[in-house]
Design a protein around this motif. Structure first.
Motif, PDB file in Angstrom:
ATOM      1  N   VAL A 351       0.839  -1.207   0.000  1.00 25.21           N
ATOM      2  CA  VAL A 351       0.000   0.000   0.000  1.00 25.21           C
ATOM      3  C   VAL A 351       0.871   1.253   0.000  1.00 25.21           C
ATOM      4  N   ALA A 352       1.952   1.235   0.762  1.00 23.81           N
ATOM      5  CA  ALA A 352       2.825   2.402   0.830  1.00 23.81           C
ATOM      6  C   ALA A 352       3.523   2.671  -0.492  1.00 23.81           C
ATOM      7  N   SER A 353       3.799   1.636  -1.280  1.00 23.65           N
ATOM      8  CA  SER A 353       4.493   1.802  -2.557  1.00 23.65           C
ATOM      9  C   SER A 353       3.547   1.974  -3.734  1.00 23.65           C
ATOM     10  N   ALA A 354       2.250   2.025  -3.483  1.00 21.30           N
ATOM     11  CA  ALA A 354       1.289   2.228  -4.566  1.00 21.30           C
ATOM     12  C   ALA A 354       1.474   3.615  -5.171  1.00 21.30           C
ATOM     13  N   PRO A 355       1.229   3.776  -6.479  1.00 16.94           N
ATOM     14  CA  PRO A 355       1.461   5.069  -7.135  1.00 16.94           C
ATOM     15  C   PRO A 355       0.571   6.188  -6.632  1.00 16.94           C
ATOM     16  N   SER A 356      -0.609   5.845  -6.129  1.00 18.98           N
ATOM     17  CA  SER A 356      -1.518   6.862  -5.620  1.00 18.98           C
ATOM     18  C   SER A 356      -2.449   6.225  -4.598  1.00 18.98           C
ATOM     19  N   ARG A 357      -3.107   7.065  -3.841  1.00 22.15           N
ATOM     20  CA  ARG A 357      -4.040   6.554  -2.831  1.00 22.15           C
ATOM     21  C   ARG A 357      -5.224   5.828  -3.462  1.00 22.15           C
ATOM     22  N   SER A 358      -5.659   6.290  -4.599  1.00 20.17           N
ATOM     23  CA  SER A 358      -6.835   5.703  -5.231  1.00 20.17           C
ATOM     24  C   SER A 358      -6.575   4.299  -5.767  1.00 20.17           C
ATOM     25  N   THR A 359      -5.297   3.941  -5.967  1.00 20.03           N
ATOM     26  CA  THR A 359      -4.963   2.619  -6.513  1.00 20.03           C
ATOM     27  C   THR A 359      -4.368   1.683  -5.476  1.00 20.03           C
ATOM     28  N   ALA A 360      -4.283   2.113  -4.216  1.00 22.51           N
ATOM     29  CA  ALA A 360      -3.623   1.311  -3.184  1.00 22.51           C
ATOM     30  C   ALA A 360      -4.373   0.014  -2.914  1.00 22.51           C
ATOM     31  N   ALA A 361      -5.697   0.084  -2.777  1.00 23.61           N
ATOM     32  CA  ALA A 361      -6.476  -1.116  -2.473  1.00 23.61           C
ATOM     33  C   ALA A 361      -6.395  -2.123  -3.610  1.00 23.61           C
ATOM     34  N   ARG A 362      -6.460  -1.650  -4.843  1.00 26.77           N
ATOM     35  CA  ARG A 362      -6.392  -2.569  -5.973  1.00 26.77           C
ATOM     36  C   ARG A 362      -5.006  -3.199  -6.079  1.00 26.77           C
ATOM     37  N   ALA A 363      -3.953  -2.431  -5.784  1.00 24.43           N
ATOM     38  CA  ALA A 363      -2.601  -2.989  -5.827  1.00 24.43           C
ATOM     39  C   ALA A 363      -2.464  -4.142  -4.850  1.00 24.43           C
ATOM     40  N   LEU A 364      -3.048  -3.992  -3.654  1.00 25.60           N
ATOM     41  CA  LEU A 364      -2.966  -5.050  -2.655  1.00 25.60           C
ATOM     42  C   LEU A 364      -3.780  -6.269  -3.067  1.00 25.60           C
ATOM     43  N   VAL A 365      -4.960  -6.059  -3.638  1.00 23.56           N
ATOM     44  CA  VAL A 365      -5.792  -7.178  -4.083  1.00 23.56           C
ATOM     45  C   VAL A 365      -5.119  -7.923  -5.229  1.00 23.56           C
ATOM     46  N   ASP A 366      -4.577  -7.192  -6.202  1.00 17.71           N
ATOM     47  CA  ASP A 366      -3.903  -7.847  -7.332  1.00 17.71           C
ATOM     48  C   ASP A 366      -2.712  -8.670  -6.870  1.00 17.71           C
ATOM     49  N   THR A 367      -1.967  -8.137  -5.909  1.00 19.55           N
ATOM     50  CA  THR A 367      -0.820  -8.882  -5.390  1.00 19.55           C
ATOM     51  C   THR A 367      -1.273 -10.140  -4.659  1.00 19.55           C
ATOM     52  N   ALA A 368      -2.361 -10.035  -3.907  1.00 21.28           N
ATOM     53  CA  ALA A 368      -2.873 -11.207  -3.192  1.00 21.28           C
ATOM     54  C   ALA A 368      -3.346 -12.284  -4.164  1.00 21.28           C
ATOM     55  N   VAL A 369      -4.007 -11.892  -5.232  1.00 24.18           N
ATOM     56  CA  VAL A 369      -4.490 -12.860  -6.217  1.00 24.18           C
ATOM     57  C   VAL A 369      -3.314 -13.593  -6.868  1.00 24.18           C
ATOM     58  N   ARG A 370      -2.264 -12.866  -7.200  1.00 22.46           N
ATOM     59  CA  ARG A 370      -1.089 -13.505  -7.800  1.00 22.46           C
ATOM     60  C   ARG A 370      -0.361 -14.381  -6.783  1.00 22.46           C
ATOM     61  N   SER A 371      -0.369 -13.976  -5.533  1.00 22.29           N
ATOM     62  CA  SER A 371       0.259 -14.806  -4.503  1.00 22.29           C
ATOM     63  C   SER A 371      -0.497 -16.112  -4.309  1.00 22.29           C
ATOM     64  N   TRP A 372      -1.807 -16.083  -4.477  1.00 21.53           N
ATOM     65  CA  TRP A 372      -2.590 -17.319  -4.412  1.00 21.53           C
ATOM     66  C   TRP A 372      -2.124 -18.297  -5.499  1.00 21.53           C
ATOM     67  N   ARG A 373      -1.912 -17.785  -6.697  1.00 19.75           N
ATOM     68  CA  ARG A 373      -1.509 -18.660  -7.806  1.00 19.75           C
ATOM     69  C   ARG A 373      -0.131 -19.256  -7.572  1.00 19.75           C
ATOM     70  N   ILE A 374       0.733 -18.513  -6.874  1.00 21.71           N
ATOM     71  CA  ILE A 374       2.090 -19.001  -6.631  1.00 21.71           C
ATOM     72  C   ILE A 374       2.121 -19.980  -5.453  1.00 21.71           C
TER      73      ILE A 374
END
Length: 496
Positions: A351-374
């Motif tokens: 969340v801290a490294s997200a490009p903006s506040r509006s995209t922080a939640a989506r960045a975390l969700v996308d990372t979690a989805v990819r972590s599930w696949r791994i």
């Protein structure tokens, strides 16, 4: 996680949804292009509202505001059973925000989650208003008889609340009332009453079958610098704050109320319920009926699930208080689909490294989805839902981050072109993003292109000298880059 067993869903309709024709009061303007009837949607969030008044500042679907952002993505297990909420100006107070994440489970878990999401804030607001009015009546009444009568009523209410508090909230025995603000106890009692009332309404609901369906709930109320968190189930709230060295650390605000916790397990077993894990998933403890290997609930507290309410399952929130400071940056509230694959610190850093506040939640969700696949390539990933509440002013946060970036880039050395090039050629001016030559193709590809590839995609009528080509490529590879929001959005992918 949710329930262990699955139920056959023979129809796609929700319970009680038997109408096939529109009422006479509906107009043709409410129809969609395909002839279906349009459902009312929230003014800001776009979420469907059924029987709930549309309120300004209420977000229930993917989106963002000045102080928060939220995002949810359906997993591979079927319907997205998660629900989320950000309610600004809660209780008509400019300094109050209500946030929540609700993770449904069971055949009708998505309906239970949405019902609790839509009902809880308004029920809590009503309870707080009743408490405030009763306190004001004590101050206004000057007649002795009226004061005595009111005092007797308040004593009865206090006794009932105290009894309920003693019976329900045994997780905070060391809670000192001297260190708590005046707003905490009334809010705590109102939240306890609201959860009890909502659970009763779910049990009597005419169209939602909550016998083997339910939802978790993690909610927070931020009023100024005071933060009150209520947790039911295994969703989680995490605070991002800075330590003495100004490093960002993660502080878990809630406890995952799973059946294998000593206190939760003792209560369930005392009520004749059983707690054990299956052989194929020994790490997941579940709640079972006394004489039946069902339903296998992977949490110790939940709304609904009335098949287990007589055997230790409760809908009583674990409530805690925290005083916010200037070091606190933001709060992450997420369902267990995120925490099953990411740690608290990883989530905070993403969340801290997200490009903006509006995209922080989506960045975390996308990372979690990819972590599930791994991490679990053979398993179906769970629904992932995130709400980020930012505690600091955006302008101050942007100024701090920009100063840090300038400082880091200022210290980076710039490589020279070559020893064979004249001294004048060593003075390379950083190439601005909008001045990158179109001959090198798309900006996102340029960072990985070699000199040969860059020259090969050049236009036929463009003449390249050896020095010009070398200078361009050296500038692209050596000069620090300042990307726009879209290009910087890939910075959080390093956590995969």
């Amino acid at each position: 996680m949710g329930l262990c067993y699955s139920v056959d869903r023979t129809t796609g309709k929700e319970p009680g949804d038997t109408s096939t024709t529109a009422s006479a009061t509906e107009t043709t303007d409410d129809r969609l292009g395909s002839g279906r009837w349009r459902r009312p949607r929230d003014l800001i969030g776009g979420g469907e509202i059924e029987g709930i008044q549309q309120v300004l500042g209420r977000l229930v679907s993917n989106g963002s505001s000045k102080v928060a952002c939220l995002y949810t993505q359906q997993g591979r297990k079927g319907t997205n059973q998660d629900a989320m909420l950000v309610f600004e100006n809660f209780c008509s107070r400019d300094d109050t925000v209500f946030c929540g994440v609700f993770d449904g489970h069971g055949p009708f878990g998505h309906m239970v989650a949405k019902k609790v999401r839509d009902t809880l804030p308004f029920t809590l607001s009503t309870q707080l208003k009743m408490t405030s009015e009763s306190e004001q009546s004590l101050l206004v009444n000057e007649n002795d008889l009226q004061i005595k009568g009111t005092e007797e009523e308040e004593v009865q209410k206090t006794e009932s609340v105290t009894t309920m508090d003693e019976q329900w909230c045994e997780l905070n025995p060391n809670e000192s009332n001297d260190e708590l603000p005046e707003m905490y106890l009334p809010l705590k009692h109102a939240l306890l009453k609201s959860c009890q009332q909502i659970d009763k309404e779910l049990k009597m609901h005419p169209t939602i079958d909550c016998f083997c369906s339910g939802t978790t709930s993690v909610t927070l109320i931020k009023q100024g610098e005071d933060l009150v968190v209520g947790n039911i189930g295994d969703s989680r709230a995490v605070l991002a704050t800075r330590d003495e060295d100004n490093a960002l650390i993660a502080v878990q605000l809630t406890v995952d109320l799973k059946p294998d916790l000593p206190g939760e397990s003792a209560r369930i077993q005392k009520c004749k319920g059983r707690v054990f894990a299956l052989q194929d998933e020994p790490e997941v403890a579940r709640v079972w009926l006394p004489n039946s290997d069902s339903p296998g609930l992977a949490m110790a507290r939940a709304f609904g699930d009335f098949c287990l309410k007589d055997y230790g399952l409760i809908s009583i929130p674990d409530i805690s208080y925290r005083r916010l400071t200037e070091q606190d940056q933001f709060i992450i509230i997420a369902s267990d689909g995120v925490w099953d694959v990411l740690s608290n610190k990883e989530a905070v850093d993403i969340v801290a490294s997200a490009p903006s506040r509006s995209t922080a939640a989506r960045a975390l969700v996308d990372t979690a989805v990819r972590s599930w696949r791994i991490k679990y390539p053979t398993s179906k990933n769970d629904d992932c839902t995130v709400v980020c509440l930012f505690l600091q002013d955006s302008s101050v946060a942007m100024e701090v981050s920009s100063n840090a970036m300038k400082h880091s880039h200022k210290e980076e050395p710039i490589e020279s072109v070559s020893n064979s090039i004249s001294k004048e050629d060593d003075e390379i001016v950083p190439v601005k993003e909008e001045k990158i030559p179109a001959s090198c193709g798309i900006e996102s590809k340029m960072m990985t292109m070699t000199l040969a590839e860059c020259i090969s995609v050049a236009q036929d009528d463009e003449e390249w000298s050896a020095l010009e080509g070398l200078t361009r490529v050296n500038s692209l590879l050596s000069i620090p880059r300042f990307f726009s929001g879209e290009l910087r959005s890939t910075s959080w992918r390093k956590w995969l």
